[in-house]
Write an enzyme that holds these catalytic residues in place. Structure first.
Site, PDB file in Angstrom:
ATOM      1  N   SER A  88     -12.106 -22.599  -5.612  1.00  0.00           N
ATOM      2  CA  SER A  88     -11.206 -21.600  -6.170  1.00  0.00           C
ATOM      3  C   SER A  88     -10.039 -22.289  -6.885  1.00  0.00           C
ATOM      4  CB  SER A  88     -10.738 -20.654  -5.061  1.00  0.00           C
ATOM      5  OG  SER A  88     -10.083 -19.521  -5.595  1.00  0.00           O
ATOM      6  N   GLY A  92      -6.646 -20.617  -2.673  1.00  0.00           N
ATOM      7  CA  GLY A  92      -5.598 -19.756  -2.158  1.00  0.00           C
ATOM      8  C   GLY A  92      -4.668 -19.236  -3.234  1.00  0.00           C
TER       9      GLY A  92
END
Length: 429
Positions: A150, A79
């Protein structure tokens, strides 16, 4: 299945390191660390538009009802270090835990509130909590796999370059993220004294600006000389993570993910890409290896930020531990597309085209998810996901017809040989 939600693992004063909470107090709350809601890429547990609770360092545990000590998987979400939460429905650990693994998902501070590498300290503290407390949930603290996607993978990569990461984990799974995304310099420091949480959120969005690519890395981990003392790949080559097994991989079309925020990214030109391209290499020379790609600049950006740095980490670590590499090719295969399969939730928030691809053949998608969960679980249990280690650049290709490939797209990978991928040196604009 025993499920425990909202366990506080640490407390933290603003701009201070976290303090470990010794007990396992379960609140049942599903907190989200401060952020503005991002409906495109995240899946929240409620309908709030802004989250302002800074006392958010909590985790969740899914524990199989089996005897003995089970392997443990601790997941840190992505995120861009500005969005997301451990409490997203797509990160529900039920299906993954059915394979006999205790699954933990953990929050950490985001954006300016986690700056100064304090969000890394949050994650380290969550792993320390697991070492002390997971035995009471049926987990084996000597067999912990840390998994990140991520930003979560950027962070875990950086943790591999801290002192004695072996005390925290036996294995690590890095999905779409590597040590290259650890900055060579920090985000500018800001004194947050006297500011409201909402004012802080507004300030950090102003600092990031409008570019979704720079926004994705602006608040990432950095080499501070204290916690993270040197570039990750250098630390791995020197044996800093000796004995830690590595499973790392990327998705075929990672960068197409960002088109949902800015459709012009799909038409990225080589000249526009030049601002992100390493000065040590010649753009035209590298681009020649990408002739025939629908968009050479976008394919090069995927390889620069994701695929090639992943292979460098595998090469660096394989001398000191097991190292495996995969590529996710199913459907749109954009950034985050593998998450519904790894968790088995089959929720496609933030995956453009994902739901349509699933609905075209749900049976095949379900089978792929089962195969991937078995592989991830097997790796967490004994360090073997079911395919050969990264010798001869052997890569597992995950698709509805999963297969092995030897040195896939190797001419494109080799075009980057003149660049060290030690640390991100692109200054955010």
């Amino acid at each position: 299945m025993n499920v425990h939600r909202g366990i506080q693992y640490a407390t933290a004063a603003r701009q201070q390191p976290p303090r470990l909470v010794d007990d396992a107090r379960e609140t049942g709350e599903l907190k989200v660390c401060p952020q503005f809601r991002d409906n495109l890429s995240e899946e929240y547990p409620d309908g709030n538009q802004v989250y302002l609770d800074e006392d958010c360092l909590q985790l969740n545990v899914w524990a199989p009802r089996t005897g003995g000590k089970n392997p443990v998987t601790v997941f840190f979400h992505g995120g861009a270090s500005r969005f997301g939460t451990a409490n997203e429905p797509r990160y529900d650990g039920t299906e993954l835990a059915r394979g006999g693994t205790v699954v933990v998902t953990a929050n950490y501070r985001l954006g300016l509130l986690g700056a100064g590498n304090n969000f890394l300290r949050d994650q380290i503290t969550a792993l320390e909590w697991v070492q002390k407390r997971i035995g009471s949930f049926g987990g084996d603290p000597r067999n912990v796999t840390a998994m990140g996607e991520s930003e979560g993978a950027f962070s875990l990569s950086a943790i591999l370059a801290t002192d004695n990461p072996q005390r925290l984990m036996r294995r690590v799974i890095l999905q779409s993220g590597s040590g290259y995304l650890t900055h060579a310099s920090p985000t500018p420091s800001v004194d947050l004294t006297g500011m409201s949480t909402l004012e802080i959120l507004r300030l950090q969005e102003k600092m990031v600006g409008e570019n979704p690519l720079t926004g994705a890395v602006y608040f990432g981990p950095y080499i501070d000389g204290e916690l993270v003392k040197r570039p990750v790949v250098d630390a791995l080559r020197a044996g800093n993570a000796r004995g830690v097994d590595l499973l790392i991989g990327t998705n075929r079309d990672e960068m197409r993910y960002f088109a949902q925020f800015d459709p012009d990214i799909l038409n990225l030109t080589l000249e526009q890409y030049r601002a992100f391209f390493p000065r040590e290499l010649d753009l035209g020379t590298v681009a020649r290896a990408y002739r025939g790609e629908p968009n050479a600049a976008l394919a090069m950006l995927t390889d620069q930020t994701m695929r090639v740095p992943a292979t460098r980490m595998a090469e660096a670590q394989r001398r000191w531990g097991k190292a495996y590499v995969y590529q996710f090719d199913w459907g749109p295969a954009v950034h985050t597309a593998e998450l519904p399969f790894v968790f088995g939730t089959m929720r496609f928030t933030g995956v453009p085209g994902g739901q349509q691809a699933h609905d075209a053949d749900p049976r095949a998608a379900k089978a792929l998810s089962e195969q991937m969960r078995r592989a991830w679980t097997s790796f967490g249990r004994d360090g073997n996901p079911g395919w050969p280690q990264y010798w001869l650049r052997i890569t597992k290709i995950w698709d509805t017809g999963a297969r092995l490939a030897i040195a896939p797209k190797d001419a494109q990978r080799a075009a980057w040989d003149g660049y060290d991928f030690a640390a991100l040196r692109i200054a955010p604009s």
